[in-house]
Design a protein around this motif. Structure first.
Motif, PDB file in Angstrom:
ATOM      1  N   ASN A   1       0.839  -1.191   0.000  1.00  0.00           N
ATOM      2  CA  ASN A   1       0.000   0.000   0.000  1.00  0.00           C
ATOM      3  C   ASN A   1       0.878   1.246   0.000  1.00  0.00           C
ATOM      4  OD1 ASN A   1      -2.525  -1.271   0.089  1.00  0.00           O
ATOM      5  ND2 ASN A   1      -2.439  -1.481   2.306  1.00  0.00           N
TER       6      ASN A   1
ATOM      7  N   SER B   1      -2.557   8.646   2.483  1.00  0.00           N
ATOM      8  CA  SER B   1      -3.651   8.186   3.329  1.00  0.00           C
ATOM      9  C   SER B   1      -4.954   7.964   2.580  1.00  0.00           C
ATOM     10  CB  SER B   1      -3.893   9.203   4.450  1.00  0.00           C
ATOM     11  OG  SER B   1      -4.260  10.464   3.901  1.00  0.00           O
ATOM     12  N   SER B   2      -5.045   8.360   1.326  1.00  0.00           N
ATOM     13  CA  SER B   2      -6.292   8.222   0.582  1.00  0.00           C
ATOM     14  C   SER B   2      -6.289   7.014  -0.344  1.00  0.00           C
ATOM     15  CB  SER B   2      -6.559   9.498  -0.228  1.00  0.00           C
ATOM     16  OG  SER B   2      -6.707  10.613   0.626  1.00  0.00           O
TER      17      SER B   2
ATOM     18  N   ALA C   1       1.021   9.532  -1.894  1.00  0.00           N
ATOM     19  CA  ALA C   1       1.055  10.944  -1.538  1.00  0.00           C
ATOM     20  C   ALA C   1       1.776  11.718  -2.632  1.00  0.00           C
ATOM     21  CB  ALA C   1       1.773  11.134  -0.198  1.00  0.00           C
TER      22      ALA C   1
ATOM     23  N   VAL D   1       6.045   4.808   8.915  1.00  0.00           N
ATOM     24  CA  VAL D   1       4.630   5.104   8.756  1.00  0.00           C
ATOM     25  C   VAL D   1       3.845   3.807   8.848  1.00  0.00           C
ATOM     26  CG1 VAL D   1       2.878   6.142   7.272  1.00  0.00           C
ATOM     27  CG2 VAL D   1       5.230   7.014   7.226  1.00  0.00           C
TER      28      VAL D   1
ATOM     29  N   ARG E   1      -1.936   7.333  11.875  1.00  0.00           N
ATOM     30  CA  ARG E   1      -3.101   8.111  11.467  1.00  0.00           C
ATOM     31  C   ARG E   1      -3.998   8.503  12.630  1.00  0.00           C
ATOM     32  NH1 ARG E   1      -5.324   5.150   5.936  1.00  0.00           N
ATOM     33  NH2 ARG E   1      -3.411   5.412   4.699  1.00  0.00           N
TER      34      ARG E   1
ATOM     35  N   ARG F   1      -2.158  11.984   8.413  1.00  0.00           N
ATOM     36  CA  ARG F   1      -2.724  11.427   7.182  1.00  0.00           C
ATOM     37  C   ARG F   1      -1.905  11.987   6.033  1.00  0.00           C
ATOM     38  NH1 ARG F   1      -7.283   8.638   7.336  1.00  0.00           N
ATOM     39  NH2 ARG F   1      -8.314   8.410   9.369  1.00  0.00           N
ATOM     40  N   MET F   2      -0.945  11.203   5.605  1.00  0.00           N
ATOM     41  CA  MET F   2       0.100  11.674   4.705  1.00  0.00           C
ATOM     42  C   MET F   2      -0.465  12.167   3.373  1.00  0.00           C
ATOM     43  SD  MET F   2       3.250  11.836   5.609  1.00  0.00           S
ATOM     44  CE  MET F   2       3.512  10.432   6.684  1.00  0.00           C
ATOM     45  N   THR F   3      -0.155  13.410   3.051  1.00  0.00           N
ATOM     46  CA  THR F   3      -0.629  13.988   1.794  1.00  0.00           C
ATOM     47  C   THR F   3       0.502  14.386   0.853  1.00  0.00           C
ATOM     48  OG1 THR F   3      -0.729  16.175   2.851  1.00  0.00           O
ATOM     49  CG2 THR F   3      -2.757  14.862   2.815  1.00  0.00           C
TER      50      THR F   3
ATOM     51  N   SER G   1       1.058  16.394   6.459  1.00  0.00           N
ATOM     52  CA  SER G   1      -0.297  15.909   6.677  1.00  0.00           C
ATOM     53  C   SER G   1      -1.194  17.138   6.680  1.00  0.00           C
ATOM     54  CB  SER G   1      -0.403  15.170   8.012  1.00  0.00           C
ATOM     55  OG  SER G   1      -1.749  14.836   8.304  1.00  0.00           O
TER      56      SER G   1
ATOM     57  N   THR H   1       2.503  -0.086   5.772  1.00  0.00           N
ATOM     58  CA  THR H   1       1.085   0.256   5.668  1.00  0.00           C
ATOM     59  C   THR H   1       0.255  -0.842   5.023  1.00  0.00           C
ATOM     60  OG1 THR H   1       1.699   1.459   3.648  1.00  0.00           O
ATOM     61  CG2 THR H   1       1.428   2.750   5.648  1.00  0.00           C
TER      62      THR H   1
END
Length: 445
Positions: A145, A149-150, A154, A187, A217, A261-263, A276, A291
């Motif tokens: 993964n 976070s989405s 990222a 992470v 998270r 929430r890693m962006t 984040s 993850t």
């Protein structure tokens, strides 16, 4: 390899296509990680029978192997048997599976048409192989993964792949130089992350300047279950893992960042900066993403699959393994019936059959392939007579030296043969038979 052993028992002809240059290619990458399951519950029954017929001596049944030891002492001897060696092709990557002469849209004659499996060799040449049935046991290890976070990488994650490792790198061995004396961001909040963190702390003891930041998270006000239940945890091994990491956080040896929430990841003059939303973390030199994993379904795009839209597992299996509801211990035994797809004689088994769910049991996989081999042979009575030796006590995988394992309860059944908490490994086995588990999720609950 276990699937091939069961297919041989059915007097059918297996062909194992292995992408790696040796058997157990993915397992070799986490060969430094020790299991909590003792040897007596690592070997598949049909595979073990083949080995014993050829004079194989079982490893110490009470010893706890590493991934590397499983490859060396079990998979390599199994693959070298005359009955198996001639049926294994290495350096053979499956890049596509379809029905010969038919695309996904074509229905007439579909179930009678042979499968066409396209294989790419190490030198890039391709070949089509015909098969009457296909078992996809390719796992998920090669498709981690993303850190984003989405569900997507990222921003900047792909460009910074040379600074990121996924899974459980061997920071005390082969990867030591990469992390010694560096600033490392980990992470993830599962057991893989715990293993990595504990190894990094040991590395920091030996290599001054090693700094560890841990990003999760969950926000700070929702950490009550993050470390497990300690002494009260239904999985004591998990509780021990969590308790050790929690103590390291409390002591300040691990810098923990919550609500991340890693962006975005960006390379600066000071190092890699993770963001984040509006919050940024201190610069680091290396990132480890623990993850989880997901299945690679690209090679199956011309097959008619029945997959759950959330879990990416076979539709009938999804409500039985959904990690939002289940731990690995509450997943019931299941077989070919639950693994079926609209595409006849095609099955996804093993870790890949669980899609994105992390609750897979090795013993469950062995029962899957026994049932699937029976189904392919046309013996649906045996395929539906799903049996599994479930553990009364056991443990999950870890890499913690000195962790006591004799009394680590992890899986089990109660006196009425009802599944209770479990993870992997077996002790005091009780056989649970579920001749039919095609039930609705509410009844299962």
């Amino acid at each position: 390899l276990a699937a091939a052993a069961h297919v041989l028992e059915r007097d059918l002809e297996p062909l194992v296509l292995e992408r790696g240059s040796a058997v157990g290619a993915s397992m070799r990458e986490w060969g430094h990680v020790a299991l909590f399951s003792p040897w007596r519950y690592v070997v598949d029954r049909a595979a073990g029978d083949l080995l014993h017929e050829n004079g194989w001596t079982d490893p110490d049944p009470e010893a706890y192997p590493t991934g590397g030891e499983i490859v060396r002492d079990y998979l390599e001897p199994l693959a070298s048997l005359p009955a198996m060696r001639s049926r294994i092709r290495l350096d053979s990557e499956v890049i596509g599976v379809t029905r010969e002469g038919l695309d996904k849209m074509t229905t007439p004659g579909r179930d009678e048409a042979p499968f066409l499996v396209t294989v790419r060799a190490a030198d890039g040449t391709e070949e089509d192989i015909r098969a009457r049935a296909v078992i996809d046991a390719s796992g998920t290890w090669t498709r981690p993964n993303p850190i984003g976070s989405s569900g997507r990488p990222a921003t900047g994650e792909i460009a910074l792949q040379d600074r990121i490792a996924y899974g459980i790198p061997d920071v005390l061995g082969a990867a030591r130089e990469r992390y010694a004396g560096k600033r490392v961001l980990v992470v993830g909040s599962g057991h893989s992350a715990f293993n990595v963190l504990l190894d990094l702390v040991r590395l920091a003891d030996e290599a001054p300047g090693t700094e560890i930041t841990w990003a999760v998270r969950k926000p700070a006000n929702r950490l009550q279950n993050l470390f497990g239940g300690g002494e009260n945890d239904a999985l004591p091994a998990r509780g021990e893992l969590g308790a050790r990491v929690q103590a390291l956080v409390a002591s300040g040896r691990l810098r923990m960042e919550t609500g991340i929430r890693m962006t975005k990841l960006a390379l600066t003059d000071d190092g890699v900066v993770a963001s984040s939303g509006e919050k940024t973390l201190a610069p680091v030199d290396e990132i480890i993403g623990a993850t989880g994993f997901r299945p690679d379904l690209g090679m199956l795009s011309e097959l008619r699959l029945g997959l759950d839209p959330a879990v990416d597992s076979p539709t009938a299996l999804a409500p039985l393994i959904d990690p939002n509801v289940h731990s690995c211990g509450s997943v019931p035994p299941h077989g070919a019936e639950e693994l079926r797809h609209p595409e006849a004689d095609f099955y996804i088994v093993g870790m890949k059959s669980y899609g994105r769910a992390p609750t897979f049991l090795m013993l469950t996989g062995y029962e899957q392939v026994r049932s699937v081999a029976a189904a392919i042979a046309g013996d649906w009575d045996a395929a539906r007579d799903v049996q599994l030796v479930l553990p009364e006590t056991g443990v999950c995988s870890s890499n913690i030296p000195g962790l006591e394992t004799e009394n680590i309860a992890c899986c089990g059944v109660d006196e009425s043969n009802t599944v209770v908490s479990s993870c992997c490994g077996v002790s005091e086995p009780q056989v649970i038979k579920l001749a039919s588990i095609r039930r609705d999720p509410v009844a299962h609950e």
